[in-house]
Design a protein around this motif. Structure first.
Motif, PDB file in Angstrom:
ATOM      1  N   UNK A 163       0.748  -1.320  -0.077  1.00  0.00           N
ATOM      2  CA  UNK A 163      -0.081   0.031   0.094  1.00  0.00           C
ATOM      3  C   UNK A 163       0.853   1.185  -0.039  1.00  0.00           C
ATOM      4  N   UNK A 164       1.919   1.016   0.785  1.00  0.00           N
ATOM      5  CA  UNK A 164       2.785   2.252   0.707  1.00  0.00           C
ATOM      6  C   UNK A 164       3.504   2.571  -0.584  1.00  0.00           C
ATOM      7  N   UNK A 165       3.701   1.527  -1.141  1.00  0.00           N
ATOM      8  CA  UNK A 165       4.248   1.786  -2.592  1.00  0.00           C
ATOM      9  C   UNK A 165       3.125   2.119  -3.825  1.00  0.00           C
ATOM     10  N   UNK A 166       2.126   1.707  -3.313  1.00  0.00           N
ATOM     11  CA  UNK A 166       0.923   2.282  -4.225  1.00  0.00           C
ATOM     12  C   UNK A 166       0.940   3.852  -4.060  1.00  0.00           C
ATOM     13  N   UNK A 167       0.707   4.365  -3.030  1.00  0.00           N
ATOM     14  CA  UNK A 167       0.613   5.621  -2.613  1.00  0.00           C
ATOM     15  C   UNK A 167       1.581   6.420  -3.081  1.00  0.00           C
ATOM     16  N   UNK A 168       2.809   6.014  -2.993  1.00  0.00           N
ATOM     17  CA  UNK A 168       4.009   6.832  -3.658  1.00  0.00           C
ATOM     18  C   UNK A 168       3.961   6.806  -4.920  1.00  0.00           C
ATOM     19  N   UNK A 169       3.533   5.752  -5.718  1.00  0.00           N
ATOM     20  CA  UNK A 169       3.441   5.820  -7.031  1.00  0.00           C
ATOM     21  C   UNK A 169       2.330   6.898  -7.436  1.00  0.00           C
ATOM     22  N   UNK A 170       1.362   6.798  -6.800  1.00  0.00           N
ATOM     23  CA  UNK A 170      -0.016   7.680  -7.256  1.00  0.00           C
ATOM     24  C   UNK A 170       0.448   9.050  -6.916  1.00  0.00           C
ATOM     25  N   UNK A 171       1.473   9.576  -6.094  1.00  0.00           N
ATOM     26  CA  UNK A 171       2.062  10.540  -5.684  1.00  0.00           C
ATOM     27  C   UNK A 171       2.858  11.194  -6.887  1.00  0.00           C
ATOM     28  N   UNK A 172       3.217  10.548  -7.728  1.00  0.00           N
ATOM     29  CA  UNK A 172       4.337  10.976  -8.639  1.00  0.00           C
ATOM     30  C   UNK A 172       3.966  10.717 -10.212  1.00  0.00           C
ATOM     31  N   UNK A 173       3.006   9.974 -10.288  1.00  0.00           N
ATOM     32  CA  UNK A 173       2.500   9.263 -11.756  1.00  0.00           C
ATOM     33  C   UNK A 173       1.200   8.978 -11.548  1.00  0.00           C
ATOM     34  N   UNK A 182       7.223  17.789  -2.966  1.00  0.00           N
ATOM     35  CA  UNK A 182       8.387  18.176  -3.759  1.00  0.00           C
ATOM     36  C   UNK A 182       8.233  18.276  -5.018  1.00  0.00           C
ATOM     37  N   UNK A 183       6.988  17.620  -5.438  1.00  0.00           N
ATOM     38  CA  UNK A 183       6.510  17.948  -6.900  1.00  0.00           C
ATOM     39  C   UNK A 183       7.312  17.024  -7.815  1.00  0.00           C
ATOM     40  N   UNK A 184       7.698  15.913  -7.325  1.00  0.00           N
ATOM     41  CA  UNK A 184       8.504  14.861  -8.277  1.00  0.00           C
ATOM     42  C   UNK A 184       7.305  14.267  -9.182  1.00  0.00           C
ATOM     43  N   UNK A 185       7.713  14.285 -10.593  1.00  0.00           N
ATOM     44  CA  UNK A 185       6.783  13.700 -11.381  1.00  0.00           C
ATOM     45  C   UNK A 185       7.456  12.664 -12.425  1.00  0.00           C
ATOM     46  N   UNK A 186       6.583  11.795 -12.817  1.00  0.00           N
ATOM     47  CA  UNK A 186       6.707  10.779 -13.904  1.00  0.00           C
ATOM     48  C   UNK A 186       5.803  10.954 -14.820  1.00  0.00           C
ATOM     49  N   UNK A 187       6.269  11.036 -16.139  1.00  0.00           N
ATOM     50  CA  UNK A 187       7.491  10.827 -16.752  1.00  0.00           C
ATOM     51  C   UNK A 187       8.562  12.181 -16.387  1.00  0.00           C
ATOM     52  N   UNK A 188       9.599  12.194 -16.531  1.00  0.00           N
ATOM     53  CA  UNK A 188      10.262  13.701 -16.492  1.00  0.00           C
ATOM     54  C   UNK A 188      10.238  14.205 -17.895  1.00  0.00           C
TER      55      UNK A 188
END
Length: 252
Positions: free
Chosen positions: A186-196, A244-250
């Motif tokens: 779940x932690x990974x899922x939320x992290x993925x959704x934060x940036x992509x 931090x506004x990290x985004x994927x794709x760059x």
């Protein structure tokens, strides 16, 4: 040169009896021309019980390591992830026919999508299945939508992290699975959704086995103090990534 999807499976002795069913479901997948899969089975431990049950197949890599839980096992398995995409398959679960091709089509078709999920059927001890009637509509999941839903629904996401199909470079950039005793997916899922942006497919992609030995059925999993701590750090990580506004794709 053929392109690869890496299937990552963490396994320990209690879940070994289910490993042949997971393998069978993987062998039944059909992929587009030019693609194949590589199954990385990582034991969470160094005992003698698991190895005899690992299929003798050149497409399968088996490794062992000191115990740290399924998140640690999956993350260390990434050392052998020599493909562009990573698909999660827990040792006691089964893929449904066609799911790899469907996930692949989504991410190959849209570079702005970093990960994909699908519907789940619970596989009950008597062999029957049970579905869930509140899945979202098929289509993209915009950044931040998982955290918003998770907070509003007692820390339950609208999509299932056990169905994740993710770009390998994005998964590595986020450090793999969280170093938690549970809820690491779940932690990974939320992290993925934060940036992509993600994607949800309404076709069933996984049989999620329910059985007494699974981690989520243990008393420790629902211990209030630990659960509150897990949820706090999962949320904090997702919020900081968004800040931090990290985004994927760059781009740029």
């Amino acid at each position: 040169m053929r392109r690869r999807i890496i299937i990552v499976t963490a396994v320990h002795a209690p879940s070994v009896p289910f490993l042949p069913d997971a393998y069978k479901s993987l062998c039944e997948q059909e992929l587009p021309e030019g693609w194949d899969w590589h199954w990385v089975v990582q034991e969470d431990g160094t005992g003698d019980e698991v190895a005899p049950h690992v299929p003798d197949d050149p497409r399968v890599t088996f490794r062992q390591g000191r115990r740290g839980g399924p998140g640690v096992a999956r993350t260390i398995a990434l050392a052998h992830a020599d493909g562009e995409y990573v698909k999660v398959l827990d040792a006691d679960d089964q893929l449904t026919p066609g799911v790899l091709a469907r996930d692949l089509a989504v991410l190959e078709g849209d570079r702005s999508i970093g990960w994909a999920t699908s519907r789940v059927l619970d596989l009950l001890p008597d062999g029957s299945t049970a579905g869930f009637d509140k899945d979202p509509a098929e289509g993209p999941i915009e950044r931040g939508a998982v955290l918003e839903h998770w907070q509003a629904h007692d820390f339950r996401a609208q999509v299932h992290p056990a169905t994740l199909f993710v770009r390998r470079d994005l998964l590595l950039a986020l450090g793999g699975w969280m170093a938690l005793p549970a809820s690491e997916d779940t932690g990974l899922l939320l992290a993925l959704n934060s940036v992509s942006r993600g994607w949800f497919t309404r076709e069933y992609g996984l049989l999620y086995r329910k059985w007494p030995g699974q981690a989520t059925s243990q008393a420790a999993h629902t211990d209030t103090g630990e659960r509150d701590a897990r949820m706090a750090v999962v949320e904090a990580r997702a919020r900081e990534l968004a800040y931090f506004q990290w985004r994927y794709p760059v781009t740029g």
